[in-house]
Design a protein around this motif. Structure first.
Motif, PDB file in Angstrom:
ATOM      1  N   PRO A  22       0.804  -1.223   0.000  1.00 61.43           N
ATOM      2  CA  PRO A  22       0.000   0.000   0.000  1.00 61.43           C
ATOM      3  C   PRO A  22       0.841   1.279   0.000  1.00 61.43           C
ATOM      4  O   PRO A  22       0.315   2.370   0.199  1.00 61.43           O
ATOM      5  N   LEU A  23       2.178   1.143  -0.163  1.00 57.79           N
ATOM      6  CA  LEU A  23       3.001   2.347  -0.247  1.00 57.79           C
ATOM      7  C   LEU A  23       2.649   3.145  -1.495  1.00 57.79           C
ATOM      8  O   LEU A  23       2.855   4.360  -1.551  1.00 57.79           O
ATOM      9  N   ARG A  24       2.135   2.457  -2.509  1.00 57.21           N
ATOM     10  CA  ARG A  24       1.535   3.090  -3.686  1.00 57.21           C
ATOM     11  C   ARG A  24       0.065   2.684  -3.700  1.00 57.21           C
ATOM     12  O   ARG A  24      -0.272   1.515  -3.558  1.00 57.21           O
ATOM     13  N   TYR A  25      -0.810   3.658  -3.843  1.00 59.93           N
ATOM     14  CA  TYR A  25      -2.231   3.385  -3.676  1.00 59.93           C
ATOM     15  C   TYR A  25      -2.815   2.635  -4.878  1.00 59.93           C
ATOM     16  O   TYR A  25      -2.238   2.632  -5.972  1.00 59.93           O
TER      17      TYR A  25
ATOM     18  N   LEU B 112      -5.471  10.400  -7.821  1.00 59.11           N
ATOM     19  CA  LEU B 112      -5.982  10.787  -6.507  1.00 59.11           C
ATOM     20  C   LEU B 112      -4.880  11.323  -5.600  1.00 59.11           C
ATOM     21  O   LEU B 112      -5.129  12.155  -4.730  1.00 59.11           O
ATOM     22  N   TRP B 113      -3.671  10.822  -5.758  1.00 63.19           N
ATOM     23  CA  TRP B 113      -2.496  11.340  -5.044  1.00 63.19           C
ATOM     24  C   TRP B 113      -1.355  11.430  -6.048  1.00 63.19           C
ATOM     25  O   TRP B 113      -1.288  10.640  -7.000  1.00 63.19           O
ATOM     26  N   ALA B 114      -0.458  12.361  -5.840  1.00 63.47           N
ATOM     27  CA  ALA B 114       0.749  12.409  -6.661  1.00 63.47           C
ATOM     28  C   ALA B 114       1.600  11.177  -6.385  1.00 63.47           C
ATOM     29  O   ALA B 114       1.550  10.598  -5.286  1.00 63.47           O
TER      30      ALA B 114
ATOM     31  N   ALA C 152       1.245  10.647   1.599  1.00 65.26           N
ATOM     32  CA  ALA C 152      -0.107  10.496   2.144  1.00 65.26           C
ATOM     33  C   ALA C 152      -0.900   9.413   1.431  1.00 65.26           C
ATOM     34  O   ALA C 152      -1.938   8.972   1.935  1.00 65.26           O
ATOM     35  N   GLN C 153      -0.420   8.942   0.283  1.00 69.01           N
ATOM     36  CA  GLN C 153      -1.176   7.935  -0.457  1.00 69.01           C
ATOM     37  C   GLN C 153      -1.306   6.622   0.311  1.00 69.01           C
ATOM     38  O   GLN C 153      -2.159   5.793  -0.015  1.00 69.01           O
TER      39      GLN C 153
END
Length: 510
Positions: free
Chosen positions: A60-63, A83-85, A90-91
């Protein structure tokens, strides 16, 4: 092979939530791709009734990304919603399915209020019906300096790998292009028809003539007509937005795809110099010694925004120097100052580098004449006599001094500042307030002789030279901007020594 994650338990819980929401895994994707009913918040944006959730390596380090086929909206690329950069820590919040849905709903709501102007500007080329995979770089600020509504500017570009460069001459075929400027555009065009509609009448006629002159050619081959077109308009902060199209085919078969556009003008490049660039622009700095440390110091100062640098060095660049020097192989055989000047011209064209192909003079009067009028002198010679001489003369002339050097083959780094209210460097060896360095071993490990040398060469590793240059420039900026948050003397252990207190890596104080 099953999809590998950094949180197997969390992945199982996430997938259970997808199943509860009506999703199922796509066959032969190892549970990476799931398909299910469209989220209610997305219904106003698409006529599709299905969407996908796609897991990326590193979850989950990358969404997990949400994708809807054919979806066109800000922050969407080929149907996948951003949704996130990619680099946003924060992703990791997206490891919780409810948090991912909440982020998706927030994005969907923002599309209905049309986001902010800054957000829309980020996606102009991504919203186009097709992207080319090429990039186009142009001096946007320079071209638009006198542009007005309806301006037409003919351009030429040369292709370097996947980058079209406008205004850079190369021994390659020229591509013909044009820049159109409009005073106001609400929504960036998403296809060639909308691109035409956004133009003024005269601009539209110019575009049609250019496209009609094309011979059959793909985007990486000049066509004899219009190969690319750029549309620009003002953005909310006074900076221009742009969309650049590349063309292929000819006649009724002309196909347009969007290039990713990037500025190459002076202003666009200088923004990357950092927040202190404007404050440093009026400063004058002297750098003594342009070797592995001093050459990097001069380049870093220029890149950071210092507009006036004078560098002294009487040595010639040799091939062996290239291991640690900022200059490249084309400067070998020339004075080191020439190599540094070439790098500064390439990296920081806003900086005026005055090169002197000789060392600073030792004679007191000549040395005083050399340093007078500068905001700061920096000693990177590694010569104790020159450091002492500069300390005395800079104190007399009220010119602040920074000196930096490596010791024990790069094991120790010392950066000193001598400015108003600082103890003169030439007096510090007599003071118990400052840390004395251990003497060098008469036959240090790793030292070597070269042909023609009469002394051992004590060679520090390249990373130590770069660390020294960075710390010297940090101290220089601290002084130039009168922040004075750094101490007047910094000793750093880069590699532990046997002698206390230099046995632990990090800063050491007296």
């Amino acid at each position: 092979m099953a999809f590998e994650t950094f949180d197997a338990g969390g992945f199982e819980r996430f997938c259970s939530g997808l199943v509860a929401a009506g999703f199922s895994p796509v066959r032969d994707t190892d549970l990476k791709v799931w398909t299910g009913p469209i989220r209610e918040s997305l219904r106003p944006l698409t006529d599709r009734d299905r969407m996908q959730v796609v897991f990326y390596d590193g979850w989950p380090l990358r969404y997990a990304h949400v994708s809807v086929e054919g979806l066109k909206a800000p922050h969407v690329y080929t149907g996948t919603i951003c949704l996130w950069a990619d680099d946003d820590p924060a992703q990791v919040e997206g490891r919780n399915l409810d948090a991912l849905w909440a982020r998706l709903d927030t994005w969907a709501k923002a599309t209905q209020t049309n986001f902010g102007v800054a957000d829309r500007a980020l996606d102009s080329y991504m919203l186009f019906e097709g992207t080319s995979g090429y990039r186009l770089e142009l001096p946007l600020g320079d071209l638009l300096r006198s542009a007005s509504n309806g301006t037409i500017i003919d351009l030429t570009a040369h292709l370097r790998n996947i980058l079209f460069q406008v205004g850079v001459e190369r021994d390659t075929p020229s591509f013909m292009g044009v820049l159109y400027h409009r005073r106001k555009i609400i929504n960036p065009p998403v296809d060639l028809d909308q691109f035409r509609d956004a133009l003024a009448h005269r601009q539209r006629e110019h575009l049609e003539r250019g496209l009609a002159a094309r011979q059959d050619a793909d985007m990486k081959t000049p066509s004899g007509g219009l190969d690319f077109a750029v549309l620009t308009w003002p953005r909310f902060d006074g900076q221009p937005d742009a969309i650049a199209l590349g063309f292929s085919g000819y006649g009724a078969k002309v196909l347009a795809k969007a290039h990713a556009a990037f500025p190459s003008d002076f202003t666009g490049r200088r923004r990357r110099a950092g927040p202190d660039a404007d404050l440093l622009a009026g400063k004058r700095v002297l750098v003594a010694g342009l070797g592995s440390i001093g050459g990097s110091v001069a380049l870093l100062l220029a890149e950071s925004g210092v507009a006036h640098i004078k560098g002294y060095d009487g040595d010639t660049l040799m091939s062996a120097n290239l291991v640690r020097h900022v200059a490249d192989k084309y400067s070998v055989g020339y004075n080191k100052a020439i190599g540094v000047a070439a790098e500064i011209e390439c990296h920081a064209p806003w900086s005026d580098f005055d090169m002197v192909d000789k060392d600073l003079p030792f004679a007191p009067a000549e040395l005083a004449d050399s340093v007078r009028g500068f905001d700061l002198a920096i000693d990177c010679t590694g010569s104790a006599p020159m450091t002492a001489a500069l300390s005395i003369v800079c104190a007399q002339e009220r010119v602040p001094l920074i000196t930096g050097a490596l010791f024990h083959q790069g094991a120790l780094l010392r950066v000193r500042r001598q400015a108003e209210d600082d103890t003169p460097i030439s007096d510090r060896d007599k003071s118990t307030d400052y840390l004395g360095l251990p003497p060098d071993d008469p036959q240090p490990l790793g030292a070597f002789l070269e042909l023609g040398c009469t002394a051992l060469v004590n060679s520090a590793p390249p990373w130590a030279a770069q660390r020294a240059a960075a710390d010297i420039v940090a101290a220089a900026t601290d002084q130039l901007l009168q922040r004075r948050v750094l101490p007047d003397e910094q000793v750093t252990v880069l590699r532990p020594l046997a002698a206390a207190p230099f046995v632990v890596i990090g800063p050491v104080t007296a």
